[in-house]
Design a protein around this motif. Structure first.
Motif, PDB file in Angstrom:
ATOM      1  N   VAL A  61     -20.410 -27.777 -19.732  1.00  0.00           N
ATOM      2  CA  VAL A  61     -21.578 -26.538 -20.398  1.00  0.00           C
ATOM      3  C   VAL A  61     -21.571 -26.920 -22.097  1.00  0.00           C
ATOM      4  O   VAL A  61     -19.927 -26.507 -22.237  1.00  0.00           O
ATOM      5  N   TYR A 111     -29.988 -26.547 -16.212  1.00  0.00           N
ATOM      6  CA  TYR A 111     -29.209 -27.489 -16.117  1.00  0.00           C
ATOM      7  C   TYR A 111     -30.534 -28.294 -15.879  1.00  0.00           C
ATOM      8  O   TYR A 111     -31.261 -28.269 -16.027  1.00  0.00           O
ATOM      9  N   ILE A 137     -25.115 -28.747 -17.970  1.00  0.00           N
ATOM     10  CA  ILE A 137     -25.719 -27.126 -17.934  1.00  0.00           C
ATOM     11  C   ILE A 137     -25.442 -26.725 -19.832  1.00  0.00           C
ATOM     12  O   ILE A 137     -24.341 -27.364 -20.197  1.00  0.00           O
ATOM     13  N   LEU A 167     -24.028 -18.542 -16.095  1.00  0.00           N
ATOM     14  CA  LEU A 167     -23.554 -19.715 -15.359  1.00  0.00           C
ATOM     15  C   LEU A 167     -23.340 -20.413 -13.687  1.00  0.00           C
ATOM     16  O   LEU A 167     -23.924 -20.862 -13.364  1.00  0.00           O
ATOM     17  N   GLU A 215     -27.008 -21.676 -12.779  1.00  0.00           N
ATOM     18  CA  GLU A 215     -26.245 -23.492 -13.257  1.00  0.00           C
ATOM     19  C   GLU A 215     -25.902 -23.979 -12.432  1.00  0.00           C
ATOM     20  O   GLU A 215     -26.135 -24.901 -12.428  1.00  0.00           O
ATOM     21  N   HIS A 218     -27.032 -25.153  -9.291  1.00  0.00           N
ATOM     22  CA  HIS A 218     -28.017 -26.105  -9.763  1.00  0.00           C
ATOM     23  C   HIS A 218     -27.278 -27.456  -9.835  1.00  0.00           C
ATOM     24  O   HIS A 218     -27.999 -28.742  -9.799  1.00  0.00           O
ATOM     25  N   ALA A 219     -26.635 -27.214 -10.348  1.00  0.00           N
ATOM     26  CA  ALA A 219     -25.126 -28.777 -10.342  1.00  0.00           C
ATOM     27  C   ALA A 219     -25.094 -29.036  -9.617  1.00  0.00           C
ATOM     28  O   ALA A 219     -24.915 -30.356  -8.998  1.00  0.00           O
TER      29      ALA A 219
END
Length: 555
Positions: free
Chosen positions: A138, A195, A202, A219, A222, A225-226
């Motif tokens: 990140v 992301y 991210i 956060l 995202e 999405h990870a």
């Protein structure tokens, strides 16, 4: 937004890094001006979704995320010690309900960032019933630098041409503007994070280089999405969509799942969790074009409700199973009961252009557009915003979803269904260019019934009149000046509608010879059959046509 390898989305058919959260500003979503106090809104591809748990007023439909719980998480021991093995709700030594020592007043140090990410991962596990198998890098980027990166990219010229005409066909971006620049400015104004599947990273956007803070909800979104990418490969099939309708449809699941999870997460922030900057306001500037933004916003409005419905019926397992078979069209997300039961029609359209007109085909693209029900809907909604609320082709009470307290729903704020766009069954857009560098297009739309086709044409006529069109003869209109100044031929054949566009009336038959010789008459004596059906229809047409004489098209 797109979802693969270029690092940015450059047009509605393109793929790019997954930009999932956007800055929130009041007003431009919930009303015609940017000064009204309305629930928070985002600037390019998403929104801040907040649970209300309330029921919508007129329809009685649930507008919040529904009952939330962390029952998936393992029970933290009283002393907060680490589990013997990895457990849901615990990551890297931190439990989901644990307090962490973080001070963001002077930015975020590396150790603080690690604690924030670990606890946020644990909390996502708790509300979404998943397990992260690995950490995700990140980083924090200032908005100024993000905007610079957005503006620095290069675009294939054929793709730019196609994209410009596509948005012109939707009556969203006129000939005086560059659609790529419009989309980049929209994104640069308010994206809060993204992301990147390519980099497995991210990036959280901060408003300034001096205030590199991490928003916990961004956060969490995202991180979802990870997890999706690690499990389902967001850069591969079936998520590597290159048609506008496919992109929004896939995002109905991908962004819908992440936004629904974020809403459940935020609900916990309000019920006991200590969260960092859980409530956001402000943004990075004004939108370049709210019509383009709202077209891409559809997965964020309809997607969470779509995912919530699937979860309520079959649990999280049913949601996970959809990743093998995501929605095939925005129609299936707007009307969830059509998911897997109503695939889009593959509309056929041959090339018959003459006099040097040739197809515009971008490299590594399908060579045509499929815009979909959500994009069609925006053709009818955009005049409301462009006219500051005066033109109401789709009435605002049909467009906005309110909860029982009369506020715009945070969870599913917009209704992308109207009489003019419902019944969409497929479409295909071909873009043409002549040796003089002029552009035209043929857009064929298939509908579920002849009645749906006629309703679309009725609404489309109102849009033409809004932008200043004059009727010149049967099926023929011309917008004499402004950014959408062109000639239009609109025909209905049963369930099919074909729109032909060219710079002049004479060129219509060059772009599409089967239009035949164009017979024009005195425009002041022509009347559309649909304009005299009822008093209500008549008043709408008059209002829209009047606005067209006083409003200048923008980009």
């Amino acid at each position: 937004m797109g979802n693969a390898n270029t690092g940015k989305e450059i047009d509605s058919d393109a793929t790019g890094s997954r930009v999932a959260r956007v800055g929130c500003r009041r007003g431009t979503l919930g009303g015609a001006t940017a000064t009204e106090e309305k629930p928070e809104q985002s600037a390019q591809d998403g929104q801040q979704t907040g649970p209300t748990g309330q029921q919508a007023g007129p329809t009685g439909q649930q507008t919040g995320p529904g009952q939330s719980a962390t029952s998936c998480a393992a029970a933290p021991p009283e002393d907060g010690s680490d589990p013997d093995a990895d457990a849901k709700g615990w990551e890297n030594g931190i439990w989901y309900d644990e307090s962490i020592d973080v001070n963001q007043s002077d930015g975020v140090e590396k150790a603080e960032r690690k604690r924030i990410v670990s606890r946020t991962m644990a909390r996502v596990e708790a509300v979404r019933c998943i397990e992260f198998d690995q950490s995700v890098p990140v980083s924090v980027l200032s908005r100024e630098e993000y905007r610079r990166q957005q503006a620095s990219g290069e675009t294939d010229e054929a793709l730019r041409k196609f994209d410009n005409v596509k948005f012109e066909a939707l009556m969203l971006v006129n000939e005086s503007a560059d659609s790529i620049a419009v989309q980049n400015r929209n994104r640069g104004s308010g994206v809060l994070g993204f992301y990147s599947p390519r980099n497995d990273e991210i990036v959280v956007i901060a408003e300034s280089a001096e205030d590199l803070r991490i928003d916990e909800l961004t956060l969490a979104h995202e991180l979802m999405h990870a997890w999706q990418d690690a499990r389902y490969d967001l850069a591969g099939s079936p998520f590597d969509a290159k048609l506008r309708d496919q992109v929004n449809a896939r995002n109905g699941l991908v962004e819908g799942d992440a936004s629904y999870t974020e809403a459940l997460y935020e609900q916990q922030c309000g019920e006991g969790w200590e969260c960092l900057d859980a409530k956001r306001g402000g943004g990075g500037g004004e939108l370049a074009n709210i019509g383009v933004y709202l077209m891409k916003f559809q997965p964020y409005s309809d997607g969470p409700a779509f995912v919530r419905m699937v979860r309520q019926v079959g649990g999280w397992d049913a949601v996970n199973e959809m990743y093998a078979n995501p929605p095939a069209s925005t129609e299936q997300v707007i009307h969830p009961l059509r998911y897997e039961t109503d695939p889009p029609t593959n509309v056929s359209l041959n090339d018959t252009a003459t006099d040097g007109w040739s197809r515009v085909r971008a490299t590594d693209r399908p060579g045509y557009g499929r815009l979909g029900e959500a994009a069609v809907m925006m053709t009818f909604v955009y005049p409301y915003y462009h006219s500051q609320g005066e033109a109401q082709i789709v009435p605002p009470e049909e467009w906005f979803d309110y909860n029982e307290s009369g506020e715009l729903s945070d969870f599913d704020p917009l209704n992308y269904e109207s009489d003019y766009s419902a019944g969409w069954d497929g479409d295909r857009l071909h873009v043409y260019e002549n040796p003089s560098g002029e552009f035209g297009y043929v857009w064929r739309l298939a509908w579920d019934s002849p009645q749906n086709a006629e309703q679309f044409v009725e609404g489309y006529r109102n849009v033409l009149y809004y932008w200043g069109a004059e009727k010149l003869g049967p099926n023929v209109w011309r917008i004499p000046d402004g950014g959408f100044a062109d000639a239009f031929y609109v025909s209905v054949d049963g369930r099919n509608v074909t729109i032909v566009n060219a710079p002049t009336v004479e060129q219509l038959s060059e772009v599409r010879p089967d239009v035949g010789p164009i017979a024009t008459t005195d425009a002041t004596n022509e009347t559309d059959a649909g304009d005299e059906t009822t008093t209500e229809d008549e008043s709408v047409s008059i209002e829209v046509e009047t606005n067209a004489t006083t409003t200048t098209a923008d980009g």
